[in-house]
Motif scaffolding. Sequence first.
Motif, PDB file in Angstrom:
ATOM      1  N   UNK A  23       0.813  -1.221   0.000  1.00 23.10           N
ATOM      2  CA  UNK A  23       0.000   0.000   0.000  1.00 23.10           C
ATOM      3  C   UNK A  23       0.847   1.272   0.000  1.00 23.10           C
ATOM      4  N   UNK A  24       2.115   1.179   0.393  1.00 25.51           N
ATOM      5  CA  UNK A  24       2.992   2.355   0.397  1.00 25.51           C
ATOM      6  C   UNK A  24       3.623   2.620  -0.970  1.00 25.51           C
ATOM      7  N   UNK A  25       3.592   1.621  -1.828  1.00 26.50           N
ATOM      8  CA  UNK A  25       4.301   1.718  -3.100  1.00 26.50           C
ATOM      9  C   UNK A  25       3.831   2.842  -4.022  1.00 26.50           C
ATOM     10  N   UNK A  58      10.947  -1.945   9.425  1.00 22.92           N
ATOM     11  CA  UNK A  58      11.232  -3.050  10.340  1.00 22.92           C
ATOM     12  C   UNK A  58      12.735  -3.165  10.606  1.00 22.92           C
ATOM     13  N   UNK A  59      13.378  -2.003  10.759  1.00 25.19           N
ATOM     14  CA  UNK A  59      14.806  -1.914  11.073  1.00 25.19           C
ATOM     15  C   UNK A  59      15.699  -2.448   9.957  1.00 25.19           C
ATOM     16  N   UNK A  60      15.164  -2.550   8.760  1.00 22.10           N
ATOM     17  CA  UNK A  60      15.928  -3.036   7.609  1.00 22.10           C
ATOM     18  C   UNK A  60      15.852  -2.028   6.483  1.00 22.10           C
ATOM     19  N   UNK A  77      17.897   9.400   5.477  1.00 25.58           N
ATOM     20  CA  UNK A  77      17.399   8.082   5.859  1.00 25.58           C
ATOM     21  C   UNK A  77      16.085   8.317   6.584  1.00 25.58           C
ATOM     22  N   UNK A  78      15.018   7.701   6.104  1.00 25.89           N
ATOM     23  CA  UNK A  78      13.700   7.833   6.726  1.00 25.89           C
ATOM     24  C   UNK A  78      13.353   6.516   7.399  1.00 25.89           C
ATOM     25  N   UNK A  79      13.116   6.577   8.689  1.00 25.69           N
ATOM     26  CA  UNK A  79      12.765   5.378   9.447  1.00 25.69           C
ATOM     27  C   UNK A  79      11.266   5.367   9.675  1.00 25.69           C
ATOM     28  N   UNK A  80      10.631   4.279   9.279  1.00 27.73           N
ATOM     29  CA  UNK A  80       9.175   4.183   9.395  1.00 27.73           C
ATOM     30  C   UNK A  80       8.800   3.759  10.794  1.00 27.73           C
ATOM     31  N   UNK A 101      11.847  10.515  10.869  1.00 26.39           N
ATOM     32  CA  UNK A 101      10.993   9.435  11.375  1.00 26.39           C
ATOM     33  C   UNK A 101       9.602   9.996  11.638  1.00 26.39           C
ATOM     34  N   UNK A 102       8.752   9.189  12.223  1.00 27.36           N
ATOM     35  CA  UNK A 102       7.373   9.598  12.511  1.00 27.36           C
ATOM     36  C   UNK A 102       7.169   9.546  14.030  1.00 27.36           C
ATOM     37  N   UNK A 103       7.651  10.537  14.764  1.00 30.06           N
ATOM     38  CA  UNK A 103       7.675  10.451  16.223  1.00 30.06           C
ATOM     39  C   UNK A 103       6.307  10.381  16.903  1.00 30.06           C
TER      40      UNK A 103
END
Length: 131
Positions: A23-25, A58-60, A77-80, A101-103
């Motif tokens: 769904x994010x694609x 997922x940390x990857x 670098x964007x961390x989900x 990130x999304x705090x």
Amino acid sequence: MEGPELPVLLVNEVDGVLGVLETHLPFLKKHFHLITMKEFLENKGHFSTKVKAIYVWWHKPIIDRELLENLPNLKVIASSGVGMDHLDLKLISGYGVRMANAPHAVCNSTADIGMALLLTAARRLVEASMV
């Protein structure tokens, strides 16, 4: 007439257990040319200077010195997710790379679960359901 070339976004994989959700694609593909870690590792010479961003899901993929040294034009670098404990922020900033990130993404959900656990413990609901 073709538009400008989209910046390359590195992701661990698409779909699968540790992959970016299907769904994010559409959103990601609208703004980036996506490549997976597998594609990157198979053709480092071609992609190393093209990757501008990494999307951590997922940390990857794991962000380490070796990866950062192979991506000289990496900008962000964007961390989900909420936390960034899985990332070496000093190392990353040492390469001039910014973090995102999304705090506040799950603040309400976390508060709801916390309250539910408190009420469950206070009312001894687990014990009551076993009787």
